[in-house]
Design a protein around this motif. Structure first.
Motif, PDB file in Angstrom:
ATOM      1  N   SER A  63       0.837  -1.214   0.000  1.00 25.40           N
ATOM      2  CA  SER A  63       0.000   0.000   0.000  1.00 25.40           C
ATOM      3  C   SER A  63       0.863   1.251   0.000  1.00 25.40           C
ATOM      4  O   SER A  63       0.537   2.240  -0.663  1.00 25.40           O
ATOM      5  N   TYR A  64       1.951   1.221   0.744  1.00 24.08           N
ATOM      6  CA  TYR A  64       2.894   2.339   0.771  1.00 24.08           C
ATOM      7  C   TYR A  64       3.433   2.620  -0.630  1.00 24.08           C
ATOM      8  O   TYR A  64       3.634   3.776  -1.017  1.00 24.08           O
ATOM      9  N   LEU A  65       3.652   1.546  -1.400  1.00 21.00           N
ATOM     10  CA  LEU A  65       4.103   1.682  -2.777  1.00 21.00           C
ATOM     11  C   LEU A  65       2.946   2.016  -3.724  1.00 21.00           C
ATOM     12  O   LEU A  65       3.158   2.169  -4.920  1.00 21.00           O
ATOM     13  N   ARG A  66       1.751   2.066  -3.178  1.00 20.27           N
ATOM     14  CA  ARG A  66       0.518   2.356  -3.924  1.00 20.27           C
ATOM     15  C   ARG A  66       0.139   1.237  -4.904  1.00 20.27           C
ATOM     16  O   ARG A  66      -0.284   1.500  -6.035  1.00 20.27           O
ATOM     17  N   PHE A  67       0.304  -0.001  -4.455  1.00 22.25           N
ATOM     18  CA  PHE A  67      -0.080  -1.156  -5.253  1.00 22.25           C
ATOM     19  C   PHE A  67      -1.167  -1.921  -4.520  1.00 22.25           C
ATOM     20  O   PHE A  67      -1.058  -2.168  -3.319  1.00 22.25           O
ATOM     21  N   ASP A  68      -2.197  -2.303  -5.253  1.00 23.13           N
ATOM     22  CA  ASP A  68      -3.280  -3.107  -4.706  1.00 23.13           C
ATOM     23  C   ASP A  68      -3.122  -4.525  -5.227  1.00 23.13           C
ATOM     24  O   ASP A  68      -3.245  -4.767  -6.426  1.00 23.13           O
ATOM     25  N   LEU A  69      -2.842  -5.445  -4.333  1.00 22.39           N
ATOM     26  CA  LEU A  69      -2.650  -6.834  -4.724  1.00 22.39           C
ATOM     27  C   LEU A  69      -3.830  -7.706  -4.303  1.00 22.39           C
ATOM     28  O   LEU A  69      -3.687  -8.907  -4.117  1.00 22.39           O
ATOM     29  N   ALA A  70      -5.011  -7.091  -4.191  1.00 22.59           N
ATOM     30  CA  ALA A  70      -6.190  -7.821  -3.723  1.00 22.59           C
ATOM     31  C   ALA A  70      -6.536  -9.008  -4.620  1.00 22.59           C
ATOM     32  O   ALA A  70      -7.092  -9.995  -4.142  1.00 22.59           O
ATOM     33  N   ILE A 118       1.699 -16.700  -5.020  1.00 19.50           N
ATOM     34  CA  ILE A 118       2.951 -15.978  -5.253  1.00 19.50           C
ATOM     35  C   ILE A 118       3.335 -15.991  -6.730  1.00 19.50           C
ATOM     36  O   ILE A 118       3.872 -15.005  -7.241  1.00 19.50           O
ATOM     37  N   GLU A 119       3.030 -17.074  -7.434  1.00 18.73           N
ATOM     38  CA  GLU A 119       3.347 -17.128  -8.857  1.00 18.73           C
ATOM     39  C   GLU A 119       2.568 -16.083  -9.637  1.00 18.73           C
ATOM     40  O   GLU A 119       3.066 -15.513 -10.610  1.00 18.73           O
ATOM     41  N   GLN A 120       1.354 -15.815  -9.217  1.00 22.45           N
ATOM     42  CA  GLN A 120       0.513 -14.830  -9.900  1.00 22.45           C
ATOM     43  C   GLN A 120       1.087 -13.417  -9.761  1.00 22.45           C
ATOM     44  O   GLN A 120       0.839 -12.561 -10.602  1.00 22.45           O
TER      45      GLN A 120
END
Length: 116
Positions: free
Chosen positions: A31-38, A43-45
């Motif tokens: 989130s600090y990097l402003r990425f949403d990994l929802a 891990i492969e994805q």
């Protein structure tokens, strides 16, 4: 140091997915990097999700490797030194590593992109 498989940050079961994506500590850094990994469920994805929106595969894999490496180092700081590193500290270390790693690339465009 723990002798079990519990996460040092949240006491969840620590596996690769948890450590790098689903742990609240990892989520805080993404989130600090402003990425949403929802939408990332394994891990492969993560390698296919391309959170950096980078088209150059060499740069994309270098950036992702750097972030994962520094999340791992953040975890080790907690386990071995009982240190809670800030997101800023982890991000600064990512930046410093990218500066160092950019010297291994012979392509000027790759170097410039890595140290942006």
């Amino acid at each position: 140091m723990r002798s079990d498989d519990l996460c040092p940050f949240c006491s969840g079961c620590e596996d690769c997915l948890h450590l790098f994506i689903s742990c609240p500590r990892a989520q805080s850094f993404w989130s600090y990097l402003r990425f949403d990994l929802a939408t990332v469920v394994d891990i492969e994805q993560l390698w296919l999700a391309n959170p950096f929106q980078e088209t150059n595969q060499q740069i994309r894999t270098t950036l992702l490797t750097c972030v994962l490496w520094n999340v791992w180092k953040c975890r080790n700081a907690k386990v071995f030194r009982s240190e809670d590193e800030s997101n800023l500290r982890v991000a600064t270390r990512c930046h410093d590593d990218l500066l160092l790693w950019s010297n291994r690339s012979s392509k000027a465009s790759v170097k410039e992109k890595l140290v942006e």
